[in-house]
Design a protein around this motif. Sequence first.
Motif: not given
Length: 338
Positions: A79-84, A187-197, A199-205
């Motif tokens: 469920a938490w992945t929908k925001r992303l 969420p765990l970043i396996l490969r860094a890219g243009l959507v940054t850590r 940016m993701i943390a700001s959506e899902v904490g």
Amino acid sequence: MITKILPVSPRSLAWAKELIESGEVVAFHTETVYGLGADATNDAAVKKVFALKGRPADNPLISHVHTEYDITRLVETPAWTKRLRDRFLPGPLTMVYPSKGKVSPFVSCGLPTLSIRVPSSPTAQAFLRAVDLPIAAPSANRSKHVSPVTAQHVYDDFAGEIPLILDGGPSQGGIESTVLDCTGSVPLILRAGLVTREMIASEVGACEFYTLHEGERPKSPGMAYKHYAPACRTVFFAAENAEEAAQRYAQEERDGETPVLMCEHAVAERYPALRALDLGNTPEEMASNLYAHLRTAEKTATVLIGIDPKERGGVMDGVRNRMLRAFGQDAKERHDDA
Ligand code: AMP
Ligand code: MG
């Protein structure tokens, strides 16, 4: 086989669909880098992708779908992945989910997960809509070589071996998608890219970089491999050693070599007499220019002298990860593969 480079049109899309349905491979533009696509549900087609690239058989592929495709046919979506998805898709974010086993087992190399990407490139979307299948696609370069950001780069690696490259112009993003493991509660970043850590943390904490611990089976097997190597010799200098890099340039010239520098704009400006591949000023410019410059370097120089950009964090995580690996640095800070 003749390799055709065609823009998207009703005719090229009809041909692409025919090729994919008959188990062939089609290269296509995305907003990150060009992909080498095959029907993800067809074992033989997926195997062909591995064979063409010379890709190790334990490095899984990303499945690409169009924006209307119902991904719950393929994967479980916590469920938490929908925001992303709502915030970042379509775009340069690949999400790894528990698989429902609906595609060829060769796509995920036996892992119980499946990675899905919804590219924003209109060319990619037109292609994915035309075939209406999940398309397994790695970057359209030979394994270990620099990823392609133009149709010509794909042609340089695969001329005569694939029938069609769908040309959408240069890939502006320039580095591969962020790969994000979404199988746990954080969420765990396996490969860094243009959507940054960040940016993701700001959506899902929360969002962390995955680090491989000694003796553990890697979550993303591609992490183990060297990548992005240009065909010329490379030397690398830390940001504070730019002067040393300039001296090395002069030494290489005295030795009869053809050197070229690769560095950020502010550093290139300090050495107007040296030939430099200018990465630009911003992290986004550096991402966009990196692979094109690596491919230029291998065609025009015998030795590429890189100087590490100063900035850290955000998009630079992805840029420096690729750059350090292209220069054969054992990137302790790397968070990925490709
Ligand atoms: P490339 O196709 O060359 O852009 O590389 C794809 C990247 O995604 C590699 O680092 C793979 O290891 C990673 N990847 C693809 N599928 C999965 C998966 N199911 N689980 C973990 N990593 C994956
Ligand atoms: Mg790749």
